[in-house]
Design an enzyme around this catalytic site. Structure first.
Site, PDB file in Angstrom:
ATOM      1  N   ARG A   1      14.168  -3.115  10.801  1.00  0.00           N
ATOM      2  CA  ARG A   1      13.413  -2.850  12.037  1.00  0.00           C
ATOM      3  C   ARG A   1      14.414  -2.461  13.115  1.00  0.00           C
ATOM      4  NH1 ARG A   1      10.689  -7.454  10.000  1.00  0.00           N
ATOM      5  NH2 ARG A   1       8.620  -6.911   9.214  1.00  0.00           N
TER       6      ARG A   1
ATOM      7  N   TYR B   1      19.270  -4.391   8.299  1.00  0.00           N
ATOM      8  CA  TYR B   1      17.967  -4.769   8.855  1.00  0.00           C
ATOM      9  C   TYR B   1      17.087  -3.550   9.053  1.00  0.00           C
ATOM     10  CZ  TYR B   1      14.572  -7.387  11.571  1.00  0.00           C
ATOM     11  OH  TYR B   1      13.423  -7.985  12.011  1.00  0.00           O
TER      12      TYR B   1
ATOM     13  N   GLU C   1      13.645 -17.319   7.943  1.00  0.00           N
ATOM     14  CA  GLU C   1      12.205 -17.154   7.779  1.00  0.00           C
ATOM     15  C   GLU C   1      11.732 -17.302   6.339  1.00  0.00           C
ATOM     16  OE1 GLU C   1      13.257 -13.952  10.930  1.00  0.00           O
ATOM     17  OE2 GLU C   1      14.218 -14.906   9.220  1.00  0.00           O
TER      18      GLU C   1
ATOM     19  N   GLU D   1      11.256 -10.445  18.065  1.00  0.00           N
ATOM     20  CA  GLU D   1      10.384 -11.381  17.362  1.00  0.00           C
ATOM     21  C   GLU D   1      11.199 -12.485  16.696  1.00  0.00           C
ATOM     22  OE1 GLU D   1       6.498 -11.354  14.410  1.00  0.00           O
ATOM     23  OE2 GLU D   1       7.755  -9.573  14.554  1.00  0.00           O
TER      24      GLU D   1
ATOM     25  N   HIS E   1      21.913  -2.403  17.663  1.00  0.00           N
ATOM     26  CA  HIS E   1      21.438  -2.375  16.281  1.00  0.00           C
ATOM     27  C   HIS E   1      22.108  -1.247  15.517  1.00  0.00           C
ATOM     28  CE1 HIS E   1      17.423  -4.645  17.183  1.00  0.00           C
ATOM     29  NE2 HIS E   1      18.493  -5.343  17.498  1.00  0.00           N
TER      30      HIS E   1
ATOM     31  N   ASP F   1      15.550 -13.175  12.182  1.00  0.00           N
ATOM     32  CA  ASP F   1      15.852 -11.747  12.245  1.00  0.00           C
ATOM     33  C   ASP F   1      16.416 -11.316  13.602  1.00  0.00           C
ATOM     34  OD1 ASP F   1      15.086 -11.417   9.655  1.00  0.00           O
ATOM     35  OD2 ASP F   1      13.107 -10.610  10.092  1.00  0.00           O
TER      36      ASP F   1
ATOM     37  N   ASP G   1      15.922  -9.338  16.102  1.00  0.00           N
ATOM     38  CA  ASP G   1      15.129  -8.557  17.048  1.00  0.00           C
ATOM     39  C   ASP G   1      14.379  -9.528  17.955  1.00  0.00           C
ATOM     40  OD1 ASP G   1      13.184  -9.567  15.368  1.00  0.00           O
ATOM     41  OD2 ASP G   1      12.662  -7.643  14.471  1.00  0.00           O
TER      42      ASP G   1
END
Length: 714
Positions: free
Chosen positions: A306, A304, A9, A86, A351, A82, A84
């Site tokens: 989130r 990470y 990203e 999203e 996670h 990432d 997750d």
């Protein structure tokens, strides 16, 4: 020879990855999403299966073309967004827009940007998980349906430029409901009585301590609700005989808090650093993606950010325990490594918690390479991780019951003290508390006392109190509430808090959220006409449905249809029965330059402006300005906040066009310590002078600025 293409990203993440991957890989950054639903229309086919229409935003067309070119020349394409939902959706969109003819696509996932994690991820790539993509796509479609269907209703019935959101509207309701609790609260008077006592064998005042009246000695609770009652009991206690009835001492252990998850990091960063959730996540993103750390080059400093899991990798725990033993001594390492149970509904245990990628990178060692904000947040994360693997703190807790024999009754007083006998984890870190959680009890050091000891009364201290209403929400307590109710997920807390403020439904006063009149009106309308959407339990169930979609236990189209069918009926009814709401005008201290009448705040298609209260006789208007309480360095008039034609915020003189002073940096109230010139905000918690070029840390000069952080609109 063709290179392998890796798409991430951000450029920072690309720089950090390139350090580990070497010359055979070509790294490109997508700068976030490359496709989204169109802004100009709904973009969801509600008639046939809720098919979304995705478009490439205009500002991403050049980036997409570059990615397509790179993909066409690549031997293989690795999507390293990432870890997750999203991130999974971004990877899917990237694959869709690049569509390389010959190269194969691989999804790589890692929760920390370290050499070991990157090597492991690239050795074990997988295909894109469409269930995760569908879960994220469902959230986006639901949010679009609510936002694009209800917002026009609010434009028609309330005023232009309003908007509604599926999850943000529930957060607004929580804030409004709390405000109503406060407004309806009726305080109740009550009194407390403390006695100052000392052993009769001691010299007066030597070894004195205070004890609080808790009731009668038979266990009956004593409630005092008036001054008359308090005075009567005090009069009897002045003649009472005091002695120690019971002394109990026990060892109490206090365990460390779990490592951070997203919500607890945001809460603690607000409590200890006064970082907003948005600021916390922005800084955490920088720490995760990598920063240049001396000879090490670009390094990912944390895992990470989130996440809703408190799980820790075995290697990280072993590293922490070894560090603790070496730094603090073996007694600070518990016999067994600590693990923490999942506390968040729907937490994804694949996670990890938020932790430093290497415990050996102590905050003091990397501080000089970081901005003040980065350094403070890293320090918080590092200490929380290390502390969670340290021994418990041990306290000797002593409670003394004191009998007071009066002429009419026997009363019970109680005193307590807690002495730390082994610091354990608190030598490094203690979790912050919200104001509402802070203990009100007074803990003082007690003298050596035994059962039967006679005590001298040195004084009585009756005090009047009133019960307090519930506190308004801070960033920390609102996030805690959202998490407890199952509203939103780690990636949504910060946007929720930002959105309700940007829409002017909520303001922050002294760090506490307070609904505006507009926010109350919108919340009430939505609660009346869309009870399901505004229902906390209903919104939490939707989050669980998204989890079911991600786990292949629910079809995403069915989930959207089950939501949309009753929603559409409510929408049609609302258009028919909702009456237009007349918002009261906001009166200002400004006077009309033509007729002298007060000016009112109005909202038009371009935002707020001032209009004469004498309309339609007087049609005078003026720009809406936010005063900063700072004098213009050129003419002495007040500086105000302005917005350019390109919607960019800047600060200029209120005496424009006679004075054309302007700056893009926010002016601060304090004068420059070197020359007395105008100081402006400069980076994270720093300031610079517009006159002499002075640069300094904000803590040295910001004390008064915080008091004036709430700009007052004219």
């Amino acid at each position: 020879m063709k290179k392998k293409l890796v798409i991430v990203e951000s450029p920072a993440k690309a720089r950090t990855l390139s350090k580990f991957l070497g010359a055979s890989y070509n790294l490109k950054a997508s700068l976030g999403h490359v496709r989204d639903l169109p802004k100009s229309k709904l973009g969801v086919d509600t008639e046939t299966g809720f098919t979304p229409t995705y478009v490439i935003p205009r500002d991403k067309s050049k980036i997409v073309q570059e990615l397509k070119q790179a993909a066409s020349k690549a031997a293989a394409i690795y999507l390293a967004t990432d870890p997750d939902r999203e991130g999974e959706a971004i990877s899917w969109h990237l694959a869709e827009v690049t569509k390389s003819n010959g190269a194969s696509y691989h999804r790589v996932v890692f929760h920390e940007i370290t050499e070991e994690a990157i090597e492991r991820a690239f050795k074990h790539p997988r295909s894109i998980d469409m269930q995760l993509v569908n879960a994220q796509q469902t959230r986006r479609i639901l949010d679009r349906l609510v936002g694009y269907k209800i917002s026009p209703l609010l434009w028609q019935k309330v005023r232009k430029r309003l908007s509604a959101g599926r999850v943000q509207s529930v957060a607004l309701r929580i804030i409004v409901d709390r405000e109503r609790e406060i407004e309806k609260f009726v305080p109740t008077e009550y009194w407390t009585i403390e006695a100052e006592l000392a052993k009769k064998t001691a010299r007066p005042k030597k070894g004195a301590f205070r004890a609080a009246l808790v009731g009668l000695d038979d266990g009956t609770r004593l409630e005092i609700h008036s001054q008359q009652q308090a005075e009567a009991i005090t009069a009897e206690l002045e003649q009472a005989v005091y002695s120690v009835a019971k002394v109990s001492t026990k060892k109490v252990t206090r365990q460390p808090a779990p490592p951070f998850i997203t919500s607890t990091l945001q809460q603690e960063a607000w409590r200890k650093l006064r970082f907003t959730a948005k600021q916390t996540m922005a800084v955490a993103q920088q720490l995760y993606e990598g920063l240049p750390i001396g000879n090490e080059g670009n390094v990912g400093l944390i895992t990470y950010m989130r996440t809703d899991s408190t799980r820790l990798a075995h290697q990280a725990v072993a590293e922490a325990r070894e560090f603790i033993s070496r730094k603090y001594g073996p007694e600070f390492v518990p016999p067994h490594a600590r693990s923490f149970a999942r506390t968040v509904k729907g937490a994804q245990e694949a996670h990890e918690a938020i932790r430093p990628t290497r415990v050996q990178r102590e905050p003091a060692l990397v501080k000089r390479y970081l901005t003040p904000a980065q350094s403070k947040l890293y320090d918080l994360i590092w200490k929380r991780m290390v502390a969670c693997q340290m021994s418990a703190a041990v306290f000797d807790s002593t409670t003394v019951d004191i009998a007071a024999r009066g002429t009419k009754a026997r009363y019970l007083f109680r005193a307590s003290s807690s002495v730390n006998t082994f610091p354990g984890f608190i030598i490094l870190y203690s979790e912050g508390k919200d104001e509402v959680e802070k203990e009100e009890g007074k803990d003082s050091l007690l003298p050596s006392l035994e059962k039967g000891d006679s005590l001298s009364l040195l004084g009585l201290f009756p005090e009047q109190h009133f019960t307090q209403p519930p506190s308004r929400f801070t960033e920390a307590t609102l996030i805690k509430m959202l998490e407890q109710e199952g509203i939103g997920r780690p990636s949504t807390y910060a946007p929720i808090l930002s959105t309700v403020q940007e829409r002017e439904y909520v303001t922050k006063v002294g760090g506490y959220f307070q609904p505006t009149e507009l926010g109350v009106i919108v919340s009430d309308l939505l609660c009346r006409h869309f009870p399901d959407i505004m229902d906390i339990a209903f919104t939490a169930r939707m989050e669980l449905e998204l989890d079911e979609i991600a786990n292949s236990d629910r079809n995403w189209v069915d989930a959207v249809r089950d939501f949309y069918t009753p929603f559409e009926k409510s929408l049609k009814t609302a258009y028919q029965v909702m009456e237009r709401v007349k918002l009261p005008d906001e009166l200002t201290k400004e006077v009309c330059p033509r007729c002298g009448k007060p000016m009112l705040v109005k909202t038009g298609r371009f935002g707020k402006f001032l209009a004469c209260s004498g309309y339609p006789e007087c049609k005078s208007t003026m720009p809406f300005r936010v005063k900063l309480g700072v004098a213009c360095p050129q003419c002495g008039a007040e500086l105000v906040e302005r917005v350019s034609k390109k919607k960019r915020r800047f600060y200029g003189c209120s005496n424009y066009p006679n004075c054309k002073f302007a700056t893009n940096s926010k002016p601060l109230p304090q004068p420059c310590p070197d020359c007395g010139g105008l100081l402006t905000a400069y980076g994270q918690q720093r300031a610079k002078c517009t006159k002499c070029g002075y640069k300094g840390r904000v803590p040295e000069i910001k004390t008064a600025a915080e008091a004036k952080s709430e700009a007052v609109p004219t």
